[in-house]
Design an enzyme around this catalytic site. Structure first.
Site, PDB file in Angstrom:
ATOM      1  N   LYS A  82      32.165  42.070  49.825  1.00 52.40           N
ATOM      2  CA  LYS A  82      30.896  42.209  50.553  1.00 52.40           C
ATOM      3  C   LYS A  82      30.631  43.665  50.924  1.00 52.40           C
ATOM      4  O   LYS A  82      29.510  44.160  50.782  1.00 52.40           O
ATOM      5  CB  LYS A  82      30.928  41.336  51.804  1.00 52.40           C
ATOM      6  CG  LYS A  82      30.902  39.833  51.491  1.00 52.40           C
ATOM      7  CD  LYS A  82      30.995  39.000  52.751  1.00 52.40           C
ATOM      8  CE  LYS A  82      30.955  37.503  52.428  1.00 52.40           C
ATOM      9  NZ  LYS A  82      31.071  36.660  53.618  1.00 52.40           N
ATOM     10  N   SER A 136      28.622  32.342  56.014  1.00 53.01           N
ATOM     11  CA  SER A 136      28.683  33.763  56.366  1.00 53.01           C
ATOM     12  C   SER A 136      27.306  34.359  56.626  1.00 53.01           C
ATOM     13  O   SER A 136      27.192  35.560  56.785  1.00 53.01           O
ATOM     14  CB  SER A 136      29.383  34.550  55.242  1.00 53.01           C
ATOM     15  OG  SER A 136      28.655  34.439  54.040  1.00 53.01           O
ATOM     16  N   THR A 151      46.513  37.082  34.595  1.00 52.32           N
ATOM     17  CA  THR A 151      47.399  36.623  33.517  1.00 52.32           C
ATOM     18  C   THR A 151      48.127  37.793  32.860  1.00 52.32           C
ATOM     19  O   THR A 151      49.327  37.720  32.595  1.00 52.32           O
ATOM     20  CB  THR A 151      46.578  35.859  32.453  1.00 52.32           C
ATOM     21  OG1 THR A 151      45.922  34.754  33.081  1.00 52.32           O
ATOM     22  CG2 THR A 151      47.476  35.347  31.351  1.00 52.32           C
ATOM     23  N   GLY A 197      42.318  35.200  42.478  1.00 46.14           N
ATOM     24  CA  GLY A 197      41.228  36.158  42.356  1.00 46.14           C
ATOM     25  C   GLY A 197      40.209  35.705  41.335  1.00 46.14           C
ATOM     26  O   GLY A 197      40.434  34.735  40.603  1.00 46.14           O
ATOM     27  N   PRO A 198      39.090  36.394  41.255  1.00 46.87           N
ATOM     28  CA  PRO A 198      38.026  36.017  40.316  1.00 46.87           C
ATOM     29  C   PRO A 198      38.486  36.157  38.865  1.00 46.87           C
ATOM     30  O   PRO A 198      39.488  36.814  38.586  1.00 46.87           O
ATOM     31  CB  PRO A 198      36.902  37.021  40.634  1.00 46.87           C
ATOM     32  CG  PRO A 198      37.254  37.598  41.958  1.00 46.87           C
ATOM     33  CD  PRO A 198      38.731  37.549  42.075  1.00 46.87           C
ATOM     34  N   PRO A 199      37.750  35.548  37.940  1.00 47.80           N
ATOM     35  CA  PRO A 199      38.125  35.686  36.517  1.00 47.80           C
ATOM     36  C   PRO A 199      38.027  37.134  36.055  1.00 47.80           C
ATOM     37  O   PRO A 199      37.176  37.894  36.504  1.00 47.80           O
ATOM     38  CB  PRO A 199      37.071  34.814  35.804  1.00 47.80           C
ATOM     39  CG  PRO A 199      36.507  33.917  36.846  1.00 47.80           C
ATOM     40  CD  PRO A 199      36.596  34.662  38.135  1.00 47.80           C
TER      41      PRO A 199
END
Length: 771
Positions: free
Chosen positions: A715, A672, A357, A350-352
């Protein structure tokens, strides 16, 4: 000598002065100083008497002993800090009958005490006996004893001798007071004999103890010399560190490990014994043995089987992430039933800032496992994973073995952070080295180059994190169970901020109970000051509010500060981000597309202009190669179906087409936007407006088929934020739509399309393209 005298009185603290004694002492109390000066102004006589309690500052008659010493003041010297030093000589004993307090100094009626007469023969016997007892005492103090004995030989008066003896031994003032109070010689002799007997016994015991200590020290010194000699002999024979070897053998006996492992370690210890101390190999062998002894070969921690507690911990620490929580609870349930079960390798992608973590730490607590984090970002040396061979100088175990050693058990939760950022160079392929670690069939016998003995990693619960799976090699990805940790919705961010981030920042900045941030202010921070998939930037903004509020709290002496959406700009300034809202009117050649970025979803407004020219296609807006190809594919498709839409073929020869995506400074790429650009081109060619409240995503083929895309949750979230009412999604993405939370889909019409005909039918105002 008169039997009664009126004399100045000096009260002494913690000291007693006897007759025939010359001594000096300091005075600080005003009454005592004035008493000494009064004595000097008269006949120099003063009465020195000891206080019963030294802490009494202004003594009365009841605070003083009755018997004291009448003395002559020889000298009075003034010192700094209001001190006066007095030199006196004791004359005789006296008894305090009355104490006067009407003057600034103490005075009293003093009775002079005469020593009763005694037979000369008894006095002589007493004199000799006292000398004998003092001689015995001096045997234990030979240095000072010789001088004192010579002095005592010159004294022939038993009373004076006894006073001198008690004055010259290290006795407490209460003991000296006891001797001073004995006026007749016999009582004084008995008291002195008792004191000397006690002192002699104490000196004898002290001498015995000193002798024993000296003998022990001598023995320790002897042992030390022998040990040093033995050490030298061992060094000459190359048998140094025998004690270390014994310690290693003792640790080996306590080690929980298999017979094969113990035999290997015992062999290494035996080899260590034979090595020379000065050899470099000795240090290498020592480090190797210590590493083997510290590894948890068969040591495990007890795992919990309480599903309710585990669920409570996961819900307490994280909002949302239901799929991750469910997978962890499933794993726990299987472990509880089978008592063993293979540990899965879970990959959180997934994104930061989305909590990948931190959720691993919560899972470790929920499962009651030891937690070890290993960062793989930028690791390019295979030895970082497998360890260095012992033939190299400075060799050491790999990160996996060090993680086990740090955990102290063989079944910890081991987090491999940023696995998508490992790289390869001439030192080896790091990702390939991880294959053996993460393969359930191979990691039962993982071989670290340094340790050499196979290590069982099958009970380790590996949790891997990555920002994307695209840079993870396929063979490595195949061994992991991928769980998507997608971007947070605005509602999820709000709950996270209110329930987790805000309390954390309040505590960190000392603002608990002193700062109140309204719910509307939190929503404004999320919408206007952050543009991210996770919540790291949001946490930083909340910390900034706390710090500025703390400064205001101290500067303006307030007890509490309230932050709402009306005064938020005071703490964070003007809003940094503004969502691109849907257009108000339907327009020709302008279509809203949807894109996925590293910080979440976004909308793209694609604009097409047709102008006289030579049939060229121009693309602007920093488009990547994939988007350029999509634009060309869309144009080719429209040319192939131009007759269906009554488009003159010469239009493509006599006009140029310019496709632009605003925010030209931002690079854009990805498969896309094909149907979006094709729709915009067709709208410009047919002069048909496109619905302003509609957005679309999907890739196009030359034959007009719509291909599936990724990042659908982000999106659709971006579309809802922008105020879009309808979203066109490829038919093959229907399963992905079902996984999108109802919170996002509410109020959003999602239509599925298979071909460009479906797209045009929904996108054009009035469905004009469907002819």
């Amino acid at each position: 000598m008169e039997n009664f005298k009126k004399l100045p009185v000096i009260a002494l603290r913690s000291m007693t002065i006897l007759p025939d004694t010359m001594i000096h002492f300091d005075l600080i109390r005003k009454k005592s100083i004035l008493a000494a000066e009064q004595a000097m102004s008269e006949d120099q006589e003063v009465f020195l008497v000891t206080q019963c309690h030294a802490e009494t500052e202004d003594p009365q008659a009841e605070d003083l002993y009755q018997i004291g010493c009448i003395a002559k003041v020889k000298q009075v010297t003034k010192l700094p800090d209001n001190l006066v030093r007095v030199l006196v000589e004791g004359v005789c004993r006296g008894r305090l009958r009355t104490l006067f307090g009407e003057w600034e100094w103490l005075g009293g009626d003093i009775e002079v005490l005469e020593v009763p007469a005694m037979d000369e023969s008894r006095k002589e016997a007493m004199l000799r006996s006292a000398r004998d007892r003092f001689t015995e005492y001096c045997k234990y103090y030979p240095r000072t004893g010789r001088t004192l004995l010579r002095h005592m030989e010159e004294i022939h008066d038993p009373g004076k001798l006894m006073d001198q003896i008690i004055e010259n031994i290290p006795a407490d003032y209460t003991v000296k007071q006891k001797i001073l109070e004995q006026v007749d010689l016999e009582s004084r002799f008995e008291a002195l004999a008792e004191v000397l007997a006690t002192e002699v016994e104490v000196a004898r015991i002290r001498t015995d103890l000193t002798e024993k200590v000296r003998e022990r020290v001598d023995k320790n010194q002897k042992d030390y010399i022998l040990r040093e000699q033995l050490k030298y002999i061992q060094e000459e024979l190359g048998e140094d560190d025998a004690s270390d070897a014994a310690l290693y053998e003792e640790k080996l006996q306590q080690l929980k490990a298999s017979k094969e492992v113990k035999e290997k370690i015992a062999k290494e210890i035996s080899r260590f014994k034979r090595l020379s101390t000065n050899s470099a190999e000795s240090g290498v062998e020592r480090a190797y043995i210590e590493t083997l002894l510290e590894l948890p070969w068969d040591k495990t921690s007890r795992e919990t089987s309480d599903l309710t507690r585990a669920e409570e911990i996961l819900d307490r620490d994280h909002y949302g992430l239901e799929q991750v929580k469910e997978r962890m609870l499933e794993f726990l349930a299987v472990r509880a039933l089978t008592k063993q079960g293979e540990s899965p390798i879970i990959c959180l992608v997934g994104p930061p800032g989305t909590g990948k973590t931190s959720i691993a730490r919560s899972v470790a607590e929920a499962l009651n496992k030891k937690y070890v984090r290993i960062s793989l970002g930028g690791v390019r040396d295979e030895a970082e994973i497998r360890g260095h061979r012992r033939t190299y100088v400075g060799s050491m175990p790999g990160r996996i073995v060090n993680g086990l050693r740090q955990a102290g058990v063989k079944n910890p939760l081991m987090l491999l952070d940023e696995v998508d950022k490992v790289s390869s160079d001439y030192k080896g392929d790091t990702a390939s080295a991880l294959l053996e670690v993460l393969d359930a069939e191979q990691n039962r016998n993982f071989r670290d180059h340094y340790v050499e003995i196979p290590i069982d990693l099958s009970e380790v619960l590996f949790v891997v994190t990555a920002n994307t799976t695209e840079t993870i090699p396929r063979p490595l990805l195949d061994r992991m169970e991928v769980i998507e940790v997608s971007s947070y919705t605005a509602a999820e961010k709000f709950h996270i901020a209110r329930e987790h981030l805000m309390p954390k920042q309040l505590k960190k900045n000392g603002m608990q109970g002193r700062l109140i941030v309204s719910d509307n202010a939190l929503r404004s921070v999320i919408e206007g000051y952050t543009r991210e998939a996770g919540v790291r930037g949001l946490e930083r903004k909340l910390g900034e509010i706390c710090r500025k509020a703390a400064r205001e709290l101290l500067k303006e002496d307030k007890s509490c500060i309230r932050v709402n959406d009306r005064n938020l700009e005071k703490y964070l300034g003007k809003p940094r981000f503004h969502s691109l809202k849907a257009n108000q009117t339907d327009e020709i050649g302008i279509v809203r597309g949807l894109a996925w970025t590293s910080v979440g979803g976004d909308t793209l407004q694609i604009e097409v202009n047709m102008m006289p020219g030579k049939g060229e296609l121009e693309l602007t807006g920093q488009l990547g190669d994939v988007m350029k190809e999509s634009a060309m594919t869309g144009l080719s498709y429209i040319r192939s179906v131009s007759e269906r839409y009554q488009i003159d073929p010469d239009v493509f020869k006599k006009n140029d087409f310019h496709i632009h995506i605003p925010e030209g400074a931002v690079p854009k790429d990805g498969p896309s936007a094909g149907i979006t650009m094709a729709t915009a081109l067709l709208s410009a060619l047919t002069h048909t407006p496109v619905r302003a409240d509609l957005a679309m995503t999907g890739e196009i083929t030359l034959r007009g088929r719509v291909l599936p895309i990724g990042g659908l949750k982000e999106k659709t979230l971006a579309a809802k934020t922008a105020g879009i009412k309808t979203v066109l999604v490829p038919e093959k993405n229907r399963p992905d739509v079902e996984e999108i939370p109802a919170e996002i889909k509410n109020g959003l019409e999602i239509l599925f399309v298979e071909t460009m005909d479906d797209v045009i039918a929904h996108a054009f105002v009035g469905g004009k393209g469907n002819n």
